[in-house]
Enzyme design. Sequence first.
Site, PDB file in Angstrom:
ATOM      1  N   GLY A   3      85.858  70.580 -19.041  1.00 62.25           N
ATOM      2  CA  GLY A   3      84.774  71.479 -19.400  1.00 62.25           C
ATOM      3  C   GLY A   3      85.180  72.921 -19.561  1.00 62.25           C
ATOM      4  O   GLY A   3      84.373  73.831 -19.361  1.00 62.25           O
ATOM      5  N   ALA A   5      85.924  74.651 -22.230  1.00 64.32           N
ATOM      6  CA  ALA A   5      85.618  75.323 -23.494  1.00 64.32           C
ATOM      7  C   ALA A   5      84.384  76.209 -23.414  1.00 64.32           C
ATOM      8  O   ALA A   5      84.182  77.066 -24.276  1.00 64.32           O
ATOM      9  CB  ALA A   5      85.441  74.298 -24.611  1.00 64.32           C
ATOM     10  N   GLY A   7      80.811  77.673 -20.628  1.00 69.95           N
ATOM     11  CA  GLY A   7      80.064  77.643 -19.378  1.00 69.95           C
ATOM     12  C   GLY A   7      80.881  77.890 -18.127  1.00 69.95           C
ATOM     13  O   GLY A   7      81.793  78.726 -18.094  1.00 69.95           O
ATOM     14  N   ASP A  27      88.535  69.229 -22.773  1.00 71.85           N
ATOM     15  CA  ASP A  27      87.216  69.331 -23.389  1.00 71.85           C
ATOM     16  C   ASP A  27      87.241  68.581 -24.712  1.00 71.85           C
ATOM     17  O   ASP A  27      88.297  68.099 -25.138  1.00 71.85           O
ATOM     18  CB  ASP A  27      86.813  70.796 -23.599  1.00 71.85           C
ATOM     19  CG  ASP A  27      85.319  71.016 -23.359  1.00 71.85           C
ATOM     20  OD1 ASP A  27      84.518  70.245 -23.932  1.00 71.85           O
ATOM     21  OD2 ASP A  27      84.953  71.935 -22.595  1.00 71.85           O
ATOM     22  N   ASP A  36      87.266  62.735 -25.152  1.00 70.71           N
ATOM     23  CA  ASP A  36      85.848  62.434 -24.964  1.00 70.71           C
ATOM     24  C   ASP A  36      85.679  61.679 -23.652  1.00 70.71           C
ATOM     25  O   ASP A  36      86.004  60.491 -23.554  1.00 70.71           O
ATOM     26  CB  ASP A  36      85.347  61.599 -26.140  1.00 70.71           C
ATOM     27  CG  ASP A  36      83.856  61.314 -26.069  1.00 70.71           C
ATOM     28  OD1 ASP A  36      83.219  61.684 -25.056  1.00 70.71           O
ATOM     29  OD2 ASP A  36      83.330  60.721 -27.024  1.00 70.71           O
ATOM     30  N   SER A 106      74.338  69.407  -8.864  1.00 66.66           N
ATOM     31  CA  SER A 106      73.182  70.121  -9.406  1.00 66.66           C
ATOM     32  C   SER A 106      72.048  70.079  -8.400  1.00 66.66           C
ATOM     33  O   SER A 106      71.911  69.105  -7.641  1.00 66.66           O
ATOM     34  CB  SER A 106      72.718  69.491 -10.721  1.00 66.66           C
ATOM     35  OG  SER A 106      71.512  70.089 -11.167  1.00 66.66           O
ATOM     36  N   TYR A 146      69.455  62.735 -15.863  1.00 65.98           N
ATOM     37  CA  TYR A 146      70.316  63.814 -15.358  1.00 65.98           C
ATOM     38  C   TYR A 146      70.289  63.861 -13.823  1.00 65.98           C
ATOM     39  O   TYR A 146      71.360  63.841 -13.190  1.00 65.98           O
ATOM     40  CB  TYR A 146      69.892  65.149 -15.965  1.00 65.98           C
ATOM     41  CG  TYR A 146      70.802  66.300 -15.590  1.00 65.98           C
ATOM     42  CD1 TYR A 146      72.035  66.468 -16.210  1.00 65.98           C
ATOM     43  CD2 TYR A 146      70.433  67.222 -14.611  1.00 65.98           C
ATOM     44  CE1 TYR A 146      72.879  67.510 -15.881  1.00 65.98           C
ATOM     45  CE2 TYR A 146      71.273  68.276 -14.270  1.00 65.98           C
ATOM     46  CZ  TYR A 146      72.491  68.418 -14.910  1.00 65.98           C
ATOM     47  OH  TYR A 146      73.317  69.461 -14.555  1.00 65.98           O
ATOM     48  N   LYS A 150      73.565  63.077 -11.188  1.00 69.75           N
ATOM     49  CA  LYS A 150      74.032  64.032 -10.189  1.00 69.75           C
ATOM     50  C   LYS A 150      73.818  63.509  -8.773  1.00 69.75           C
ATOM     51  O   LYS A 150      74.624  63.793  -7.868  1.00 69.75           O
ATOM     52  CB  LYS A 150      73.327  65.371 -10.379  1.00 69.75           C
ATOM     53  CG  LYS A 150      73.675  66.068 -11.692  1.00 69.75           C
ATOM     54  CD  LYS A 150      75.169  66.378 -11.809  1.00 69.75           C
ATOM     55  CE  LYS A 150      75.493  67.206 -13.036  1.00 69.75           C
ATOM     56  NZ  LYS A 150      76.920  67.567 -13.137  1.00 69.75           N
TER      57      LYS A 150
END
Length: 252
Positions: A3, A5, A7, A27, A36, A106, A146, A150
């Site tokens: 991740g 790339a 945020g 990423d 992927d 999260s 989601y 998490k």
Amino acid sequence: MSGTASGIGKALAGLLRAQGDEVIGIDLKDADVCADLSTPEGRALAVESVLGMCGGVLDGVVACAGVSTFTTLTVRVNYFGVTAMLEGLRPALAAAPAPRAAVIGSISGTKPAVPEVVRACLDGLEEEAVESGERAVERGDGRMLYPSSKSALAQWLRRVCVTPEWAGCGIPLNAVAPGVVLTPMSDPLFADEEMRKAMDAAVPMPLNGYAEPEVVAEALRWLISPANSHMSGQVVYVDGGAEATLRGPDVY
């Protein structure tokens, strides 16, 4: 690190590189390893590529890649993509003198989940988890995927962190659980005023409001630093007080 790339992952990679660390980013694009993580083939490629680039030794692994769609892609990336990467790279961590690992949870992990999805995730049954997720989408519960991903990830972390393969090899494994973070993934929420109101009600953040990605990255940086010698299995809420507001003082 996955991740990187955008945020939180991009912010953390920048912090680590600024302090002199070498970061191997994963990423879909704009990374050292483009793969992927929603597919078994992509996960295998990511692990194989990183192991080749690091010479079989890693001081830290951080899984930041994630999606927030109301589809089963969320389950494939947020749970199976993360756990496959961590498990695949664990031997390289075990070969390092002071390894650390962390994932992105999260505040949503405290919300209602789809039990069948969570159970299948924890049993390692990806296609069963996806099928259960598809049924949830069909009955209008796609928004629960989601939180389900998490919740399952937090439970997996707490289950494996104290095993001989992790704690027994001296590898602290922890998570940060952000509230609302100002990243490209959350941009659509801010574009819709009604969605923003619903988000504020679901994730109240009395301490300083929405967070920049660097805020969460700083917490991750400590979790994977040599200073963290004894914290394991913890989900650290970097959420402006949302978890304490929602669950109250009786949950601690």
